[in-house]
Design a protein around this motif. Structure first.
Motif, mmCIF file in Angstrom:
data_model
loop_
_atom_site.group_PDB
_atom_site.id
_atom_site.type_symbol
_atom_site.label_atom_id
_atom_site.label_comp_id
_atom_site.label_asym_id
_atom_site.label_seq_id
_atom_site.Cartn_x
_atom_site.Cartn_y
_atom_site.Cartn_z
ATOM 1 N N LEU A 85 0.685 -1.280 0.131
ATOM 2 C CA LEU A 85 -0.358 0.102 -0.119
ATOM 3 C C LEU A 85 0.986 1.217 -0.107
ATOM 4 C CD1 LEU A 85 -2.827 -0.953 2.481
ATOM 5 C CD2 LEU A 85 -2.935 -0.806 0.013
ATOM 6 N N PHE A 86 0.314 2.341 -0.725
ATOM 7 C CA PHE A 86 1.041 3.510 -0.853
ATOM 8 C C PHE A 86 0.652 4.522 0.383
ATOM 9 C CE2 PHE A 86 2.002 7.704 -2.515
ATOM 10 C CZ PHE A 86 3.355 7.509 -2.866
ATOM 11 N N GLN A 96 12.031 -1.818 -5.974
ATOM 12 C CA GLN A 96 10.431 -2.406 -5.675
ATOM 13 C C GLN A 96 9.704 -1.146 -6.239
ATOM 14 O OE1 GLN A 96 9.768 -3.288 -1.608
ATOM 15 N NE2 GLN A 96 8.228 -4.604 -2.122
ATOM 16 N N THR A 97 8.597 -1.465 -6.716
ATOM 17 C CA THR A 97 7.718 -0.579 -7.263
ATOM 18 C C THR A 97 7.087 0.316 -6.273
ATOM 19 O OG1 THR A 97 7.109 -1.966 -9.258
ATOM 20 C CG2 THR A 97 5.571 -0.325 -8.970
ATOM 21 N N LEU A 98 7.237 1.469 -6.325
ATOM 22 C CA LEU A 98 6.357 2.402 -5.569
ATOM 23 C C LEU A 98 4.956 2.918 -5.909
ATOM 24 C CD1 LEU A 98 9.084 4.941 -4.652
ATOM 25 C CD2 LEU A 98 8.413 3.343 -3.545
ATOM 26 N N ILE A 99 4.872 3.172 -7.249
ATOM 27 C CA ILE A 99 3.599 3.646 -7.764
ATOM 28 C C ILE A 99 3.462 2.889 -9.127
ATOM 29 C CG2 ILE A 99 2.222 5.769 -8.752
ATOM 30 C CD1 ILE A 99 3.827 7.417 -6.558
ATOM 31 N N THR A 205 -3.675 8.161 -3.350
ATOM 32 C CA THR A 205 -4.212 6.758 -2.842
ATOM 33 C C THR A 205 -4.830 6.036 -4.156
ATOM 34 O OG1 THR A 205 -6.585 7.438 -2.520
ATOM 35 C CG2 THR A 205 -4.954 7.479 -0.576
ATOM 36 N N GLU A 206 -4.607 4.781 -3.920
ATOM 37 C CA GLU A 206 -5.188 3.633 -4.972
ATOM 38 C C GLU A 206 -6.435 4.064 -5.599
ATOM 39 O OE1 GLU A 206 -3.768 2.900 -2.360
ATOM 40 O OE2 GLU A 206 -2.245 1.579 -2.615
#
Length: 378
Positions: A85-86, A96-99, A205-206
């Motif tokens: 979760l961001f 690692q993927t942030l966004i 947020t997502e």
């Protein structure tokens, strides 16, 4: 006549009696005044011994992460959820993927451009085989390794001018760089962590529609921080890169050892100070934490350090000579909030160690003897 004589006698007796009793009263008074007891104050003293005094410059500031990244979007799309979760405080490893922004539509356009490049390469292969048989094998090998689902490989190196003119004339070079440009923009739909760290600010947020140029958050590297402090220009020349600095928190419960990493080459015109950056590491350190630093600027030889309360306004201090207070001139060279470093104080001079109220030159005092045993009350 008889009454007059009696009145005169009675009046004389009254006057005589009054004088007699007045004399008795006057003689009964003690005309001696009590002697004033002279109070001699006790003073605490120190014997001067000049030595090398380190000049420690105090400074303070808030920690900032040495490596920090502000996250901005260069593309537009819907923010999709990833493996984590961001959220503020979320830790990520390097790579690692942030966004992850939805790139389905753009990905299709990239694949279309790559397909056009592949078709163009395929169309020139018969001509290469007939007209340029010597370069045909390397282009055939390039075509065999062309994968639409992978990044477009670099074009084979063109050695002759004929080869360059032929390949360029068919539009292959321009199509190739167009595809590479699209692939480069496609990579911006995923933002990866450049180093191991933690997310300190999350502004989306997502599911949020992300727009071009929108700030998404802030990411820092934990463990290595910098403390920015300002010191007087007087001591700027003594602070060099690599010099060790003692640090402590506000409550003096934790101590750290830092190192001068950078020194600004410009002096602030308003405050006449120089900015110094101190690098410090620690697992229990946090960005924004307040720390105090003690920078050892230089060493002053033939000097002493005393409380500031002992220094008078005209740069004089009290000394004790044969139980009498006297004043001597001194040269203050450095002040702190509680201490002052003095020069021009002779060795073996007996100076007052604690401030004395109402002290003056020529005052009689008694030196406190710590070795003398105290009398106990029975």
């Amino acid at each position: 006549m008889r009454k007059l004589i009696i009145s005169a006698v009675v009046g004389g007796l009254i006057i005589f009696g009054s004088l007699y009793f007045a004399g008795l009263i006057a003689e009964s008074k003690d005309s001696r005044r009590p002697k004033l007891q002279k109070v001699v104050k006790t003073v605490f003293v120190d014997t001067v011994k000049n030595s090398v005094i380190p000049i420690v410059v105090p400074a303070n500031g808030n920690l900032k992460a040495k490596r920090r990244v502000e996250l901005f979007s260069e593309v537009q799309g819907v923010f999709r959820s990833g493996s984590k979760l961001f959220r503020t405080g979320q830790e990520y490893n390097a790579g690692q993927t942030l966004i992850r922004i939805d790139a389905s539509e753009y990905y299709a356009s990239v694949q279309s451009a790559k397909s056009n490049l592949y078709n163009l390469l395929t169309s020139i292969m018969p001509d290469l085989r007939l007209d340029y048989p010597e370069i045909y094998p390397k282009w055939q090998e390039y075509l065999n390794g062309f994968d639409l689902n992978s990044t477009t490989p670099m074009l084979p190196e063109m050695e002759s001018e004929k080869e360059k003119f032929f390949i360029s004339g068919r539009g292959i070079i321009s199509n190739y760089y167009n595809v590479k440009n699209l692939e480069q923009r496609l990579s911006k739909y995923n933002i990866s962590a450049p180093f191991k760290g933690v997310l300190t600010d999350a502004l989306v947020t997502e599911g949020t529609l992300v727009r071009v140029g929108q700030k998404l958050g802030e990411y820092i590297n934990i463990g290595v921080y910098e403390l920015e402090v300002s010191i007087s220009k007087t001591y700027g020349d003594f602070l060099k890169v690599g010099k060790k600095v003692a640090l402590s928190n506000l409550d003096k419960t934790q101590e750290y050892m830092g190192e001068v990493s950078r020194v600004n080459g410009r002096v602030d015109q308003n405050s006449q100070t120089i900015t110094v950056f101190i690098e410090v590491s620690g697992d229990n350190l946090k960005e924004g934490q307040y720390l105090e630093a003690n920078l050892q600027a230089k060493e002053e030889s033939n000097a002493i350090e005393i409380d500031r309360s002992l220094l008078l306004e005209n740069n004089q201090i009290f000394v004790v000579r044969d139980s009498i207070l006297d004043l001597i001139d001194v040269i203050p060279v450095y002040f702190t909030d509680k201490k002052v470093v003095l020069k021009n104080v002779p060795d073996s001079e007996v100076i007052i160690a604690k401030a004395l109220t109402g002290a003056y030159s020529g005052m009689l005092v008694k030196v406190f003897d710590a070795d003398k045993p105290k009398k106990t009350k029975s």
